[in-house]
Design an enzyme around this catalytic site. Structure first.
Site, PDB file in Angstrom:
ATOM      1  NE  ARG A 140      42.613  38.361  49.682  1.00 28.81           N
ATOM      2  CZ  ARG A 140      42.329  38.798  48.457  1.00 28.81           C
ATOM      3  NH1 ARG A 140      42.713  38.106  47.409  1.00 28.81           N
ATOM      4  NH2 ARG A 140      41.654  39.901  48.280  1.00 28.81           N
ATOM      5  CE  LYS A 176      38.635  45.822  43.615  1.00 31.05           C
ATOM      6  NZ  LYS A 176      38.875  45.556  42.213  1.00 31.05           N
ATOM      7  CD  GLU A 225      37.793  43.158  37.595  1.00 25.54           C
ATOM      8  OE1 GLU A 225      38.229  42.332  38.425  1.00 25.54           O
ATOM      9  OE2 GLU A 225      36.685  43.094  37.072  1.00 25.54           O
TER      10      GLU A 225
END
Ligand code: ATP
Ligand code: MG
Length: 613
Positions: free
Chosen positions: A316, A326, A81
């Site tokens: 992850r 983020k 994104e």
């Protein structure tokens, strides 16, 4: 699933070909993992290629159905994104997706998942492209340029929404957000059907069009899939597909005032691009049934071509002493805890590049830590180990004095005469073909402050009155005293040079010394700034268990010193690496290092200091 050894030879041969062309000397051998096993099993199936067509670029069912066979054996994608800078966690996903495509003769798409209006910015788009390339990856496959934007699929997504409504598979819900939440139930209670659930397709279509045409305010209604409000998987309790949001989008402007939900958009993006293996992190595991439900229905309705993409989840990457969210990274920047997104202490890829991490070391770390179905914490020392392995093999050596103290050679003229005494050392001790570096010995030198001690502790083998040390690639000197200022601080050290002890000359080793120290001739030293970094957080898991990561910031994470480097670095180019003997691996800072102003970042020390408590 069939596994035919004969067919297996195809993809494996292709794979060997790709391994045989490593991207760099440090490219590690691939480590087996469940995704590789899955792909090898898929490629071994007789009908893997069947129906796998690819019509120039992304498209709907008819577009791909009419196209020739897909030249790419598999298709993966990295779908960021564009709302922030990439971090080390993203590097895991990038190397995994691009690496699988490379190794199995496939294509990996870089897709900007920009379906959310407002947040995205061109600055991030550009930075993401640059970082993927810096890591060594390319989104081209033959003639294809697999660089896509999810927002370019909005027309199709809306068409898919109408088709679901017409098929009785979606409805417009006008419950308040609060009622919707209440009626969803929880893990122990099944949900309750919305009073709007049984409207006719025609009525739902009319409402959906009103939503699209801007006749309702934000939040007035949503489009939901009609699946099962009693499903044990809460994600299947009529998930939302579209919401009203009167917001301008960076690519589509004000064309839309309804935007697809991520869970609706993402599977469609994969299918339009003919992704074969849609690889995502574990938290999406519960979304997989909806991913399959949606794509299967859209294929049945003739909107999407089969075979459809399949989703696979992996754990992850978490690095100790690092946060990779983020939102939290943004907070560090906005509240000025660091100097910016590219601060060398940041785990962003631009920060790590500036710090001096090489793409080879990041790829090696990702590869060596493997890919599994659990969220693992990787020790930061693993990354540093990969960096050392990479740079030890190729970084030129140089001498630098980080915290300088003058050393005066009191008998210089007597032993060495007028002028300076030429010295040299190999650029790299194992790569002799790189030649020699030249520097010279003189009456005044710079040494490290810590290399002199007036009253040495037991075992100290460097300079103290009466002791002899070798000045690396120079002569043996014997300390005769020191000068202090009024505050009692040592401001200079005096020593005698011993005749016939120059490194590399016959008999130089006749006098045995226990200590060897580094130095730079004051007459030719290049002034330099050194930026020495420590971990940004004091806690190995700074944000685990909801802890406030700002409370464990390390106040000593940056130390700046002014010192000197040897003359071979007078024209050091920005972004090049050295091993400064004894001190570690350094890189000339890509932002502040300029002609006339040398600035070096320490990327890593020579030895592991992370595990020292
Ligand atoms: P953040 O939580 O930091 O905002 P994100 O996952 O929301 O990260 P995206 O831009 O959506 O950020 O991520 C792009 C891709 O990178 C996704 O496929 C995501 O799964 C993957 N990714 C993000 N963080 C990690 C991580 N720590 N380990 C592995 N993959 C990751
Ligand atoms: Mg995300």
């Amino acid at each position: 699933m069939r596994e035919s050894p004969a067919l297996f030879a195809g993809p494996l041969r292709a794979a060997r070909f790709f391994f045989a062309a490593p991207m760099s000397q440090a490219a590690p051998a691939p480590v087996a993992n469940f995704l590789r096993t899955q792909i090898e099993r898929d490629l071994a199936q007789a009908d893997w290629q069947q129906g796998r067509t690819f019509g120039r670029g992304p498209g709907d069912g008819p577009h791909h159905a009419a196209a020739p066979a897909d030249p790419a054996a598999i298709r993966t994608r990295f779908p960021p994104e564009p709302n922030g800078y990439l971090h080390i966690g993203h590097a895991k996903s990038i190397c995994l997706n691009f690496g699988l495509a490379r190794d199995y003769g496939g294509a990996c798409h870089l897709r900007f998942d920009d379906t959310n209006p407002e947040k995205e910015e061109q600055e991030y788009v550009d930075a993401i492209k640059e970082m993927v390339q810096w890591l060594g990856w390319r989104w081209e496959f033959g003639e294809q340029i697999n660089l896509y934007e999810a927002s370019s699929y909005f027309d199709f997504m809306y068409r898919a929404a109408e088709a679901l409504v017409e098929a009785g598979l979606a409805y417009v819900d006008e419950q308040s957000a609060e009622d919707m939440r209440k009626n969803r139930g929880d893990f122990t209670t099944p949900g309750t059907n919305s009073p709007f659930r049984d409207r006719s397709p025609a009525e739902n279509l009319a409402r959906l069009r009103e939503m699209r045409d801007g006749q309702h305010p934000d939040g007035a209604m949503v489009l939901r899939a009609k699946i099962d409000m009693a499903s044990p998987n809460i994600n299947l309790r009529d998930p939302a597909l579209y919401r009203i949001k009167h917001a301008e989008h960076h690519a589509t402007g004000t064309k839309w005032c309804i935007y697809p939900m991520y869970t609706f958009a993402h599977p469609i993006e994969d299918a339009l691009e003919r992704i074969t293996h849609s690889i995502c992190t574990l938290e999406f595991e519960d979304q997989r049934p909806f991913y399959d439900w949606l794509l299967d229905h859209l294929a049945q309705l003739g909107l999407l071509a089969r075979p459809l993409p399949r989703q696979f989840e992996f754990g992850r990457l978490n690095l100790s002493y690092v946060v990779t969210s983020k939102r939290k990274l943004r907070q560090l920047v906005e509240e000025s805890h660091v100097a910016g997104w590219d601060d060398p202490r940041m785990p962003t890829l631009i920060g790590m590049r500036r710090r001096g991490y090489t793409p080879e070391s990041i790829r090696a770390m990702v590869e060596s830590t493997g890919t599994t179905k659990t969220n693992a914490w990787i020790d930061y020392s693993v990354l540093e180990g990969c960096l050392r392995a990479d740079l030890e093999a190729r970084a030129p050596r140089a001498m630098a004095v980080l915290e300088p103290l003058p050393l005066e050679i009191v008998n210089y003229a007597e032993v060495l005469g007028e002028g300076f005494d030429a010295c040299s050392a190999p650029v790299h001790p194992k790569l002799l073909e790189l030649g020699e570096r030249h520097f010279s010995f003189g009456p005044k030198l710079w040494i490290e402050r810590e290399d002199f001690c007036e009253l040495p502790p037991k075992g100290y083998q460097r300079l103290f009155p009466g002791n002899k040390v070798r000045l690396k690639a120079g002569h043996v000197v014997e300390c005769v005293g020191c000068t202090k200022n009024e505050a009692g601080e040592v401001v200079a050290v005096q020593a005698r040079v011993l005749p016939d002890t120059k490194s590399g000359t016959p008999g130089a080793d006749a006098i045995k010394v226990k200590g060897v120290i580094t130095w730079v001739g004051a007459h030719e030293a290049v002034p330099a700034e050194f930026r020495l970094f420590d971990r940004l957080f004091l806690d190995a898991q700074p944000d685990a268990g909801g802890k406030d990561f700002l409370t464990v910031l390390n106040p000593g994470s940056l130390r700046v010193t002014q010192g000197f480097v040897e003359p071979s670095l007078a024209r050091a180019e920005a972004a090049t690496h050295w091993q400064f003997e004894r001190h570690g691996y350094f890189v000339a800072d890509r932002v502040d290092h300029q002609p006339g102003r040398a600035v070096f970042n320490r990327t890593a020390t020579l030895k592991d200091t992370w595990n020292k408590s």
